[in-house]
Design a protein around this motif. Structure first.
Motif, mmCIF file in Angstrom:
data_model
loop_
_atom_site.group_PDB
_atom_site.id
_atom_site.type_symbol
_atom_site.label_atom_id
_atom_site.label_comp_id
_atom_site.label_asym_id
_atom_site.label_seq_id
_atom_site.Cartn_x
_atom_site.Cartn_y
_atom_site.Cartn_z
ATOM 1 N N UNK A 20 126.650 28.791 21.467
ATOM 2 C CA UNK A 20 125.363 28.233 21.861
ATOM 3 C C UNK A 20 124.266 28.653 20.895
ATOM 4 N N UNK A 21 124.265 29.918 20.491
ATOM 5 C CA UNK A 21 123.276 30.383 19.505
ATOM 6 C C UNK A 21 123.478 29.638 18.195
ATOM 7 N N UNK A 22 124.717 29.500 17.751
ATOM 8 C CA UNK A 22 124.990 28.791 16.502
ATOM 9 C C UNK A 22 124.485 27.344 16.566
ATOM 10 N N UNK A 23 124.764 26.678 17.690
ATOM 11 C CA UNK A 23 124.315 25.290 17.860
ATOM 12 C C UNK A 23 122.798 25.206 17.913
ATOM 13 N N UNK A 24 122.154 26.143 18.598
ATOM 14 C CA UNK A 24 120.692 26.127 18.718
ATOM 15 C C UNK A 24 120.027 26.372 17.362
ATOM 16 N N UNK A 25 120.601 27.262 16.562
ATOM 17 C CA UNK A 25 120.068 27.487 15.221
ATOM 18 C C UNK A 25 120.191 26.213 14.387
ATOM 19 N N UNK A 26 121.347 25.578 14.473
ATOM 20 C CA UNK A 26 121.557 24.342 13.718
ATOM 21 C C UNK A 26 120.587 23.258 14.180
ATOM 22 N N UNK A 27 120.418 23.129 15.489
ATOM 23 C CA UNK A 27 119.509 22.120 16.054
ATOM 24 C C UNK A 27 118.068 22.363 15.584
ATOM 25 N N UNK A 28 117.698 23.634 15.410
ATOM 26 C CA UNK A 28 116.370 23.990 14.923
ATOM 27 C C UNK A 28 116.295 24.030 13.397
ATOM 28 N N UNK A 29 117.375 23.581 12.749
ATOM 29 C CA UNK A 29 117.472 23.510 11.288
ATOM 30 C C UNK A 29 117.256 24.872 10.629
ATOM 31 N N UNK A 30 117.852 25.891 11.235
ATOM 32 C CA UNK A 30 117.810 27.244 10.698
ATOM 33 C C UNK A 30 119.176 27.529 10.078
ATOM 34 N N UNK A 31 119.192 27.663 8.768
ATOM 35 C CA UNK A 31 120.454 27.866 8.067
ATOM 36 C C UNK A 31 120.656 29.286 7.566
ATOM 37 N N UNK A 32 119.889 30.223 8.112
ATOM 38 C CA UNK A 32 120.028 31.617 7.673
ATOM 39 C C UNK A 32 121.440 32.121 7.917
ATOM 40 N N UNK A 33 121.881 33.047 7.050
ATOM 41 C CA UNK A 33 123.187 33.660 7.301
ATOM 42 C C UNK A 33 123.189 34.324 8.676
ATOM 43 N N UNK A 34 124.220 34.060 9.447
ATOM 44 C CA UNK A 34 124.364 34.637 10.786
ATOM 45 C C UNK A 34 125.601 35.509 10.800
ATOM 46 N N UNK A 35 125.405 36.791 11.046
ATOM 47 C CA UNK A 35 126.526 37.724 11.198
ATOM 48 C C UNK A 35 126.680 37.988 12.688
ATOM 49 N N UNK A 36 127.908 38.161 13.123
ATOM 50 C CA UNK A 36 128.184 38.335 14.548
ATOM 51 C C UNK A 36 128.956 39.623 14.766
ATOM 52 N N UNK A 37 128.452 40.426 15.685
ATOM 53 C CA UNK A 37 129.141 41.638 16.126
ATOM 54 C C UNK A 37 129.429 41.460 17.606
ATOM 55 N N UNK A 38 130.652 41.791 18.012
ATOM 56 C CA UNK A 38 131.057 41.596 19.415
ATOM 57 C C UNK A 38 130.732 42.782 20.308
ATOM 58 N N UNK A 39 130.420 43.925 19.707
ATOM 59 C CA UNK A 39 130.051 45.124 20.470
ATOM 60 C C UNK A 39 128.919 45.846 19.740
ATOM 61 N N UNK A 40 128.250 46.738 20.450
ATOM 62 C CA UNK A 40 127.228 47.560 19.817
ATOM 63 C C UNK A 40 127.814 48.458 18.746
ATOM 64 N N UNK A 41 129.011 48.986 19.007
ATOM 65 C CA UNK A 41 129.676 49.845 18.022
ATOM 66 C C UNK A 41 129.973 49.072 16.740
ATOM 67 N N UNK A 42 130.441 47.845 16.900
ATOM 68 C CA UNK A 42 130.727 47.004 15.738
ATOM 69 C C UNK A 42 129.441 46.702 14.969
#
Length: 137
Positions: A20-42
């Protein structure tokens, strides 16, 4: 607005919310690099370049943080981040399903830039992302 090359770090364990975040960024024409961490430790490992993770360099311009995470809660992540001299100044927006006053208060104790409860519809989520990104204009 963020410069086009500035990284956004999303700390989120829910696959649907990540998409959903990825789609919302695309819909808002935001192409910044997006890194994803699945946990706080990661996320901490990515920010520090530890445990086999490549260090995000330069550090992300923005961290979108869920509070309900496995292994380390979002509040624990904030505590650890703010105690780290190299990471304590990073900009953080809490993006969570928790509308609990105690969670909001705890997050603001760690100087988050904003606290946004995840909207239920995609249209509302897209508007929320536009609002978040407008903070950097």
């Amino acid at each position: 607005m963020l410069n086009a090359d500035e990284t956004i770090l999303l700390v989120e364990d829910d696959r649907v919310d990540i998409m959903t975040v990825q789609r919302a960024l695309k819909k808002n024409e935001i192409g910044n690099p997006l890194r994803i961490a699945r946990t706080g430790l990661e996320a901490l490992s990515m920010l520090r370049g530890e445990d086999g993770f490549e260090k995000i360099s330069p550090p992300p311009a923005l961290i979108l943080l869920d509070l309900n995470l496995p292994k380390m809660s979002g509040i624990e992540f904030l505590r650890e981040l703010r105690d780290d001299p190299e990471l304590k100044e990073l900009r953080i927006i809490v993006l969570t399903s928790s509308n609990e006053p105690k969670d909001r208060a705890a997050a603001f104790e760690y100087d988050v830039d904003d606290y946004i409860v995840k909207p239920h519809s995609f249209a509302e989520f897209t508007r929320a992302m536009a609002t978040i990104l407008a903070l950097w204009e």
